[in-house]
Design an enzyme around this catalytic site. Structure first.
Site, PDB file in Angstrom:
ATOM      1  N   ARG A 143     -45.467  60.321 -35.343  1.00 39.08           N
ATOM      2  CA  ARG A 143     -45.555  61.773 -35.518  1.00 39.08           C
ATOM      3  C   ARG A 143     -44.254  62.478 -35.149  1.00 39.08           C
ATOM      4  O   ARG A 143     -44.134  63.700 -35.313  1.00 39.08           O
ATOM      5  CB  ARG A 143     -46.708  62.337 -34.658  1.00 39.08           C
ATOM      6  CG  ARG A 143     -48.079  61.752 -34.990  1.00 39.08           C
ATOM      7  CD  ARG A 143     -49.148  62.245 -34.028  1.00 39.08           C
ATOM      8  NE  ARG A 143     -49.658  63.547 -34.403  1.00 39.08           N
ATOM      9  CZ  ARG A 143     -50.790  63.754 -35.069  1.00 39.08           C
ATOM     10  NH1 ARG A 143     -51.557  62.745 -35.438  1.00 39.08           N
ATOM     11  NH2 ARG A 143     -51.175  64.974 -35.368  1.00 39.08           N
ATOM     12  N   TYR A 146     -42.061  64.893 -37.393  1.00 41.74           N
ATOM     13  CA  TYR A 146     -42.612  66.248 -37.540  1.00 41.74           C
ATOM     14  C   TYR A 146     -42.484  67.010 -36.217  1.00 41.74           C
ATOM     15  O   TYR A 146     -41.915  68.108 -36.182  1.00 41.74           O
ATOM     16  CB  TYR A 146     -44.072  66.136 -37.959  1.00 41.74           C
ATOM     17  CG  TYR A 146     -44.755  67.461 -38.229  1.00 41.74           C
ATOM     18  CD1 TYR A 146     -44.480  68.182 -39.380  1.00 41.74           C
ATOM     19  CD2 TYR A 146     -45.686  67.974 -37.340  1.00 41.74           C
ATOM     20  CE1 TYR A 146     -45.125  69.390 -39.641  1.00 41.74           C
ATOM     21  CE2 TYR A 146     -46.336  69.176 -37.585  1.00 41.74           C
ATOM     22  CZ  TYR A 146     -46.055  69.880 -38.742  1.00 41.74           C
ATOM     23  OH  TYR A 146     -46.688  71.073 -38.989  1.00 41.74           O
ATOM     24  N   ARG A 278     -57.035  69.633 -28.449  1.00 39.37           N
ATOM     25  CA  ARG A 278     -56.129  70.727 -28.811  1.00 39.37           C
ATOM     26  C   ARG A 278     -56.908  72.029 -28.900  1.00 39.37           C
ATOM     27  O   ARG A 278     -57.934  72.090 -29.584  1.00 39.37           O
ATOM     28  CB  ARG A 278     -55.458  70.419 -30.144  1.00 39.37           C
ATOM     29  CG  ARG A 278     -54.407  71.432 -30.500  1.00 39.37           C
ATOM     30  CD  ARG A 278     -53.757  71.129 -31.809  1.00 39.37           C
ATOM     31  NE  ARG A 278     -52.954  69.939 -31.796  1.00 39.37           N
ATOM     32  CZ  ARG A 278     -52.713  69.217 -32.884  1.00 39.37           C
ATOM     33  NH1 ARG A 278     -53.238  69.548 -34.029  1.00 39.37           N
ATOM     34  NH2 ARG A 278     -51.946  68.158 -32.804  1.00 39.37           N
TER      35      ARG A 278
HETATM   36  P1  NAD Z   1     -48.027  72.409 -47.219  1.00 39.59           P
HETATM   37  O1  NAD Z   1     -47.565  71.007 -47.213  1.00 39.59           O
HETATM   38  O2  NAD Z   1     -49.130  72.819 -48.122  1.00 39.59           O
HETATM   39  O3  NAD Z   1     -46.815  73.402 -47.490  1.00 39.59           O
HETATM   40  C1  NAD Z   1     -45.476  73.088 -47.245  1.00 39.59           C
HETATM   41  C2  NAD Z   1     -44.649  73.586 -48.421  1.00 39.59           C
HETATM   42  O4  NAD Z   1     -43.260  73.321 -48.152  1.00 39.59           O
HETATM   43  C3  NAD Z   1     -44.981  72.872 -49.728  1.00 39.59           C
HETATM   44  O5  NAD Z   1     -45.087  73.820 -50.765  1.00 39.59           O
HETATM   45  C4  NAD Z   1     -43.810  71.930 -49.933  1.00 39.59           C
HETATM   46  O6  NAD Z   1     -43.600  71.601 -51.286  1.00 39.59           O
HETATM   47  C5  NAD Z   1     -42.685  72.730 -49.319  1.00 39.59           C
HETATM   48  N1  NAD Z   1     -41.543  71.920 -48.890  1.00 39.59           N
HETATM   49  C6  NAD Z   1     -41.570  70.763 -48.166  1.00 39.59           C
HETATM   50  N2  NAD Z   1     -40.334  70.322 -47.959  1.00 39.59           N
HETATM   51  C7  NAD Z   1     -39.490  71.200 -48.563  1.00 39.59           C
HETATM   52  C8  NAD Z   1     -38.084  71.294 -48.701  1.00 39.59           C
HETATM   53  N3  NAD Z   1     -37.260  70.354 -48.190  1.00 39.59           N
HETATM   54  N4  NAD Z   1     -37.560  72.334 -49.388  1.00 39.59           N
HETATM   55  C9  NAD Z   1     -38.372  73.278 -49.933  1.00 39.59           C
HETATM   56  N5  NAD Z   1     -39.711  73.249 -49.830  1.00 39.59           N
HETATM   57  C10 NAD Z   1     -40.256  72.220 -49.155  1.00 39.59           C
HETATM   58  O7  NAD Z   1     -48.400  72.747 -45.701  1.00 39.59           O
HETATM   59  P2  NAD Z   1     -49.012  74.062 -45.045  1.00 39.59           P
HETATM   60  O8  NAD Z   1     -50.240  73.668 -44.341  1.00 39.59           O
HETATM   61  O9  NAD Z   1     -49.047  75.172 -46.019  1.00 39.59           O
HETATM   62  O10 NAD Z   1     -47.929  74.365 -43.935  1.00 39.59           O
HETATM   63  C11 NAD Z   1     -46.976  75.417 -44.075  1.00 39.59           C
HETATM   64  C12 NAD Z   1     -46.133  75.512 -42.809  1.00 39.59           C
HETATM   65  O11 NAD Z   1     -46.969  75.803 -41.686  1.00 39.59           O
HETATM   66  C13 NAD Z   1     -45.404  74.201 -42.468  1.00 39.59           C
HETATM   67  O12 NAD Z   1     -44.133  74.519 -41.962  1.00 39.59           O
HETATM   68  C14 NAD Z   1     -46.251  73.601 -41.384  1.00 39.59           C
HETATM   69  O13 NAD Z   1     -45.497  72.787 -40.526  1.00 39.59           O
HETATM   70  C15 NAD Z   1     -46.770  74.842 -40.674  1.00 39.59           C
HETATM   71  N6  NAD Z   1     -48.047  74.530 -39.987  1.00 39.59           N
HETATM   72  C16 NAD Z   1     -49.208  74.377 -40.694  1.00 39.59           C
HETATM   73  C17 NAD Z   1     -50.366  74.044 -40.031  1.00 39.59           C
HETATM   74  C18 NAD Z   1     -51.667  73.865 -40.758  1.00 39.59           C
HETATM   75  O14 NAD Z   1     -52.645  73.482 -40.114  1.00 39.59           O
HETATM   76  N7  NAD Z   1     -51.773  74.125 -42.027  1.00 39.59           N
HETATM   77  C19 NAD Z   1     -50.355  73.873 -38.631  1.00 39.59           C
HETATM   78  C20 NAD Z   1     -49.148  74.022 -37.956  1.00 39.59           C
HETATM   79  C21 NAD Z   1     -47.999  74.370 -38.638  1.00 39.59           C
HETATM   80  N1  UDP Z   2     -59.157  62.660 -38.899  1.00 39.23           N
HETATM   81  C1  UDP Z   2     -60.287  61.887 -39.136  1.00 39.23           C
HETATM   82  N2  UDP Z   2     -60.576  61.536 -40.411  1.00 39.23           N
HETATM   83  C2  UDP Z   2     -59.830  61.924 -41.474  1.00 39.23           C
HETATM   84  C3  UDP Z   2     -58.673  62.703 -41.239  1.00 39.23           C
HETATM   85  C4  UDP Z   2     -58.354  63.041 -39.932  1.00 39.23           C
HETATM   86  O1  UDP Z   2     -61.017  61.529 -38.204  1.00 39.23           O
HETATM   87  O2  UDP Z   2     -60.183  61.566 -42.617  1.00 39.23           O
HETATM   88  C5  UDP Z   2     -58.863  63.075 -37.508  1.00 39.23           C
HETATM   89  C6  UDP Z   2     -57.466  62.737 -37.039  1.00 39.23           C
HETATM   90  O3  UDP Z   2     -57.426  61.426 -36.502  1.00 39.23           O
HETATM   91  C7  UDP Z   2     -57.242  63.801 -35.982  1.00 39.23           C
HETATM   92  C8  UDP Z   2     -58.024  65.017 -36.521  1.00 39.23           C
HETATM   93  O4  UDP Z   2     -58.960  64.482 -37.456  1.00 39.23           O
HETATM   94  O5  UDP Z   2     -57.834  63.407 -34.762  1.00 39.23           O
HETATM   95  C9  UDP Z   2     -57.156  66.045 -37.199  1.00 39.23           C
HETATM   96  O6  UDP Z   2     -56.355  65.386 -38.155  1.00 39.23           O
HETATM   97  P1  UDP Z   2     -55.430  66.171 -39.193  1.00 39.23           P
HETATM   98  O7  UDP Z   2     -54.660  65.143 -39.939  1.00 39.23           O
HETATM   99  O8  UDP Z   2     -56.225  67.147 -39.973  1.00 39.23           O
HETATM  100  O9  UDP Z   2     -54.441  67.061 -38.292  1.00 39.23           O
HETATM  101  P2  UDP Z   2     -53.602  66.815 -36.939  1.00 39.23           P
HETATM  102  O10 UDP Z   2     -53.852  65.429 -36.432  1.00 39.23           O
HETATM  103  O11 UDP Z   2     -52.211  67.012 -37.367  1.00 39.23           O
HETATM  104  O12 UDP Z   2     -54.116  67.826 -36.017  1.00 39.23           O
END
Ligand code: NAD
Ligand code: UDP
Length: 315
Positions: A143, A146, A278
């Site tokens: 991980r 990221y 979390r």
């Molecule tokens: P997502 O993967 O749907 O969106 C990410 C977008 O970024 C996509 O459209 C992808 O094509 C684009 N992208 C990736 N690499 C790129 C690059 N090098 N140049 C240009 N574009 C690029 O994910 P999301 O859930 O919409 O997440 C959006 C943002 O929010 C991310 O930065 C993510 O880390 C952050 N975030 C999301 C969550 C969540 O639970 N959804 C939680 C924490 C943080």
């Molecule tokens: N997870 C799971 N089954 C799935 C996908 C995810 O049990 O098919 C679990 C994963 O191991 C984690 C939680 O669900 O404990 C959240 O996972 P997700 O990938 O959505 O997000 P993150 O781990 O980044 O919070």
């Protein structure tokens, strides 16, 4: 007065596309840049006829120059499957993307918001997580590309603020779900819903006792907009998430109940470095973002998401 112009990186992704919708509704002109790695034109198809919306294929690891007032930096794959597909690219996207966007903000004096993450807390020892907790992150696990990429981006944001007076805003987003999640991105909410709708086994990784706190996407977008409006003296970081905490087992049972599915729950091997729990402490967000708090709880948000997957996947 001219319309304010916003740049959204990663705007064709799940969260970014909802943010573009909202910014346009607020009367902003929006430029969306995306390399379409995990995002899709389909997510913004309904905006392509809008003269105030512009979609540009661009990778944030390369510089980009444009005249705008504010930048929302979301570009980065967010699901573990996608960000682990090419870990070097993931960390480059966070670090070089931050440098390129901060450089742009500095040059044109724009305000810039970073979509950081609860993953900066790693597998947290402090629970619930407050913004002053430094986290428990493995620097060389699956991980890390990221988590450490996002941590470095936060460092860059703070350094550009302190050294160059760039007007920054940093939010730490907790697990967010909703329509337009990529059906194959492997995150738990989309996985469970699709499995339940198809009647496939619901795959829990590990014993299912690990917890997450799930936020509906509209609540996140509201938090982002409010953060962008705060005074210059408030940089964050601030947690944006729903503090209602569930075990993954409870999530699986809720999805089965709401979809009336006959799927069975199966327990597979736990994934490495999976955070055990979390939950955001959102005291700071409430105080600084005008009483912001999530308004859509799990059952309601899941219903909207289930409807979306039923329609788009013909299930
Ligand atoms: P997502 O993967 O749907 O969106 C990410 C977008 O970024 C996509 O459209 C992808 O094509 C684009 N992208 C990736 N690499 C790129 C690059 N090098 N140049 C240009 N574009 C690029 O994910 P999301 O859930 O919409 O997440 C959006 C943002 O929010 C991310 O930065 C993510 O880390 C952050 N975030 C999301 C969550 C969540 O639970 N959804 C939680 C924490 C943080
Ligand atoms: N997870 C799971 N089954 C799935 C996908 C995810 O049990 O098919 C679990 C994963 O191991 C984690 C939680 O669900 O404990 C959240 O996972 P997700 O990938 O959505 O997000 P993150 O781990 O980044 O919070």
């Amino acid at each position: 007065m001219d319309m304010k112009k916003a740049l959204v990186t990663g705007g064709a992704g799940f969260v970014g596309s909802h943010l573009c919708d909202r910014l346009l509704k607020e009367g902003k002109e929006v430029i969306c840049i995306d390399n379409f790695f995990t995002g899709s034109k389909k997510n913004v198809l309904h905006l392509l006829d809008n003269p105030f919306f512009e979609l540009v294929r661009h990778d944030v690891t390369m510089p980009y120059f444009v005249e705008i007032d504010e930048i929302y930096n979301l570009a980065c794959p967010a699901s573990p499957i996608h960000y682990q597909y090419n870990p070097i690219k993931t960390i480059k996207t966070s670090v070089m993307g931050a440098i390129n966007m901060l450089g742009l903000a500095k040059r044109i004096d724009a305000r810039i918001l970073q979509a950081s993450t609860s993953e900066v807390y790693g597998d947290p020892i402090v629970h619930p997580q407050t913004e002053d907790y430094w986290g428990n992150v493995n620097p060389w696990g699956p991980r890390s590309c990221y988590d450490e990429g996002k941590r470095s981006a936060e460092t860059l944001f703070m350094d550009y603020h302190l050294q160059n007076n760039v007007d920054i805003k940093v939010i730490r987003i907790f697990n967010t779900y909703g329509p337009r999640m990529h059906p194959n991105d492997g995150r738990v909410v989309s996985n469970f819903i699709i499995q339940a709708l198809k009647g496939d086994d619901i795959t829990i990784y590990g014993d299912g006792l690990q917890t997450r706190s799930f936020q509906y996407v509209d609540d996140l977008v509201e938090g982002m907009i409010r953060m962008m409006r705060t005074g210059k003296d408030f940089t964050g970081p601030v947690n944006i998430g729903n503090p209602n905490e569930f075990t993954i087992q409870q999530l699986a049972e809720t999805v089965i109940r709401l979809t009336k599915s006959k799927s069975k729950i199966v327990n597979l091997k736990a994934t490495k470095d999976d955070p055990a729990k979390r939950k955001p402490d959102i005291t700071l967000a409430k105080e600084k973002l005008n009483g912001w708090e999530p308004t859509i709880q799990l059952d309601e948000g899941l219903k909207y998401t289930i409807d979306y997957f039923k329609k788009t996947l013909n299930l």
